[in-house]
Design an enzyme around this catalytic site. Structure first.
Site, PDB file in Angstrom:
ATOM      1  N   SER A 117       5.417   0.047  -2.435  1.00  0.00           N
ATOM      2  CA  SER A 117       5.468  -1.420  -2.393  1.00  0.00           C
ATOM      3  C   SER A 117       6.761  -1.947  -3.009  1.00  0.00           C
ATOM      4  O   SER A 117       7.302  -1.360  -3.944  1.00  0.00           O
ATOM      5  CB  SER A 117       4.266  -1.978  -3.178  1.00  0.00           C
ATOM      6  OG  SER A 117       4.425  -3.354  -3.451  1.00  0.00           O
ATOM      7  N   TYR A 141       7.991  -7.016   0.845  1.00  0.00           N
ATOM      8  CA  TYR A 141       7.641  -8.423   0.701  1.00  0.00           C
ATOM      9  C   TYR A 141       8.962  -9.146   0.831  1.00  0.00           C
ATOM     10  O   TYR A 141       9.790  -9.121  -0.078  1.00  0.00           O
ATOM     11  CB  TYR A 141       7.008  -8.701  -0.665  1.00  0.00           C
ATOM     12  CG  TYR A 141       5.529  -8.415  -0.721  1.00  0.00           C
ATOM     13  CD1 TYR A 141       4.658  -8.976   0.208  1.00  0.00           C
ATOM     14  CD2 TYR A 141       4.992  -7.606  -1.712  1.00  0.00           C
ATOM     15  CE1 TYR A 141       3.294  -8.726   0.164  1.00  0.00           C
ATOM     16  CE2 TYR A 141       3.624  -7.349  -1.769  1.00  0.00           C
ATOM     17  CZ  TYR A 141       2.788  -7.917  -0.830  1.00  0.00           C
ATOM     18  OH  TYR A 141       1.439  -7.673  -0.875  1.00  0.00           O
ATOM     19  N   THR A 167       4.965  -6.817   5.382  1.00  0.00           N
ATOM     20  CA  THR A 167       3.658  -7.421   5.108  1.00  0.00           C
ATOM     21  C   THR A 167       3.757  -8.929   5.314  1.00  0.00           C
ATOM     22  O   THR A 167       4.567  -9.602   4.678  1.00  0.00           O
ATOM     23  CB  THR A 167       3.177  -7.075   3.679  1.00  0.00           C
ATOM     24  OG1 THR A 167       3.051  -5.658   3.597  1.00  0.00           O
ATOM     25  CG2 THR A 167       1.842  -7.725   3.363  1.00  0.00           C
ATOM     26  N   LYS A 240       2.334  -5.770   9.079  1.00  0.00           N
ATOM     27  CA  LYS A 240       1.044  -5.570   8.386  1.00  0.00           C
ATOM     28  C   LYS A 240       0.373  -6.902   8.072  1.00  0.00           C
ATOM     29  O   LYS A 240       1.035  -7.840   7.597  1.00  0.00           O
ATOM     30  CB  LYS A 240       1.274  -4.798   7.081  1.00  0.00           C
ATOM     31  CG  LYS A 240       0.010  -4.565   6.247  1.00  0.00           C
ATOM     32  CD  LYS A 240       0.253  -3.578   5.124  1.00  0.00           C
ATOM     33  CE  LYS A 240      -0.982  -3.264   4.329  1.00  0.00           C
ATOM     34  NZ  LYS A 240      -1.270  -4.233   3.276  1.00  0.00           N
ATOM     35  N   HIS A 264      -5.822  -7.253   3.980  1.00  0.00           N
ATOM     36  CA  HIS A 264      -5.370  -7.028   2.602  1.00  0.00           C
ATOM     37  C   HIS A 264      -6.551  -6.697   1.694  1.00  0.00           C
ATOM     38  O   HIS A 264      -6.581  -7.073   0.528  1.00  0.00           O
ATOM     39  CB  HIS A 264      -4.636  -8.276   2.091  1.00  0.00           C
ATOM     40  CG  HIS A 264      -3.422  -7.985   1.255  1.00  0.00           C
ATOM     41  ND1 HIS A 264      -2.143  -7.983   1.750  1.00  0.00           N
ATOM     42  CD2 HIS A 264      -3.282  -7.681  -0.073  1.00  0.00           C
ATOM     43  CE1 HIS A 264      -1.279  -7.721   0.775  1.00  0.00           C
ATOM     44  NE2 HIS A 264      -1.951  -7.522  -0.336  1.00  0.00           N
TER      45      HIS A 264
END
Ligand SMILES: Cc1cc2nc3c(=O)[nH]c(=O)nc-3n(C[C@H](O)[C@H](O)[C@H](O)COP(=O)(O)O)c2cc1C
Length: 366
Positions: A117, A141, A167, A240, A264
């Site tokens: 992440s 992100y 995402t 995603k 999520h």
């Protein structure tokens, strides 16, 4: 006082994935546990995620001479020992001192894919070095600051990422009451933010709440961002957070190389359907043009089977991996994969399906 995480390294006796949550609870600070376990608002969608697998049934098939199941499969030309992969999750240092380094090792030992992440507690390059021969994806992100986007994607490319996960369902955080109750703030720095912050002074995430972290994210994400990430990295881009068939269609037309069906883990929009319930419609629209990865609520081998039979090519698990990490480090993560693979093998054999392709060609009963 500084944050204390587990440093256990051990193989786990896993009876089932769902029971890991109660084993972890007494071992973790309330704020960290609440952040990991929690869902949005009433957690209705989160509960539906697992409940929904009961909406379809697997018909057993016998006398087909199947004496073992073969779980091997692939994506983007990457061979995998299992269709089960790790879902990218932030801040794994909350669960274990070694954080993403141990998750990467455990997932590699399982012959699967580790995805790091943006908000990890480990540098992208350190996670890559922990399992140098194993495939890793980078989860982005996207920031409002393109300087950051290019900086971090460049790091991911240099670290050898095989794909970028964009995402798109978390441009802001869902309203998660556990975090409000616990006044949760990330107690550990996020070194991938820190690396850029050294230049700009934008902060490393430590001491910030979820809303403050997401404040830097690009709330106005658009389809064109898919192409931008592709151009910056020359890597496949996986979108995603897809639940609507029309969003899958638009993403493919905009250049998505794979679709990740997810809500999520019920952490974002409460009141939405279970992720499993929307999978067939998305798969119908995608019509095998690109691979589909599925997650949210998967806790059993039979859930993996049903997702594959409903159009998924790979199935990801989120919280159970973090719990395995807390209980046993890299070995604990491997134990979680071993367990769900074992359940999947049994399900496949009893359903008369030897290969993952055979599972994908199975019609479930309503
Ligand atoms: C603690 C935690 C942190 C997460 N962080 C991220 C993240 O940084 N990026 C992301 O795309 N998804 C993140 N997710 C969502 C997971 O990738 C995945 O969609 C979800 O956990 C799947 O549901 P499950 O936990 O029921 O298996 C996170 C989930 C959890 C539980």
């Amino acid at each position: 006082m500084s944050y204390q995480a587990s440093n256990d390294e051990r193989k786990l006796k896993v009876v089932n994935l769902a029971s890991l949550e109660s084993q972890v609870k007494p071992r973790m600070e309330a704020g960290a546990f609440g952040y990991i376990r929690g869902g949005a608002e009433d957690e209705w969608t989160m509960q539906q995620n697992t409940e929904a697998f009961k909406h379809k049934k697997i018909l057993p098939h016998i006398l087909k001479g199947i004496d073992n199941a073969n779980l091997h499969t692939s994506i983007f030309g990457i061979d995998l020992d299992t269709p089960v992969i790790e879902a990218p999750s932030a801040a794994q240092g909350l669960a274990h001192e070694k954080g993403e380094v141990d998750t990467a090792k455990g997932v590699a030992a399982a012959g699967s894919i580790f995805s790091i992440s943006t908000y990890a507690n480990t540098k992208i390059e350190d996670a890559a070095a922990a399992a140098p021969n194993a495939p890793q994806f980078f989860q982005l992100y996207m920031s409002k600051d393109d300087g950051f986007n290019k900086f971090i994607l460049d790091k991911a490319v240099k670290a050898g990422a095989k794909a970028i996960i964009l995402t798109a369902d978390s441009t802001l955080g869902g309203y998660r009451e556990a975090d409000v109750l616990n006044d949760f703030q990330f107690p550990l720095p996020m070194p991938n933010l820190a690396a850029y912050s050294d230049k700009t002074g934008s902060g490393d995430g430590k001491g910030k709440g979820i809303a403050e972290i997401y404040a830097a994210a690009k709330q106005g994400l658009v389809l064109e961002d898919i192409q931008r990430v592709k151009q910056w990295t020359n890597l496949p881009v996986i979108v995603k957070g897809i639940q609507a068939a029309e969003d899958a269609e638009a993403s493919i037309l905009a250049g998505a190389d794979a679709i990740w069906v997810s809500n999520h883990g019920g952490r974002q929009l409460d009141g939405g359907p279970a992720s499993f319930d929307v999978l067939p419609a998305v798969a119908k629209t995608v019509a095998k043009r690109v691979p589909i990865i599925f997650d949210s609520g998967v806790r059993r081998g039979e859930h993996v089977f049903k997702a594959l039979a409903s159009g998924a090519d790979l199935v990801a698990i989120g919280r159970p991996v973090i719990y395995g990490l807390n209980l046993g480090g890299a070995e604990g993560v491997k134990s979680v994969f071993d367990h769900i693979n074992m359940e999947l093998s049994i399900t496949m054999q009893l359903a008369g399906t030897k290969t993952i392709d055979a599972v994908k060609n199975t019609t479930l009963l309503d």
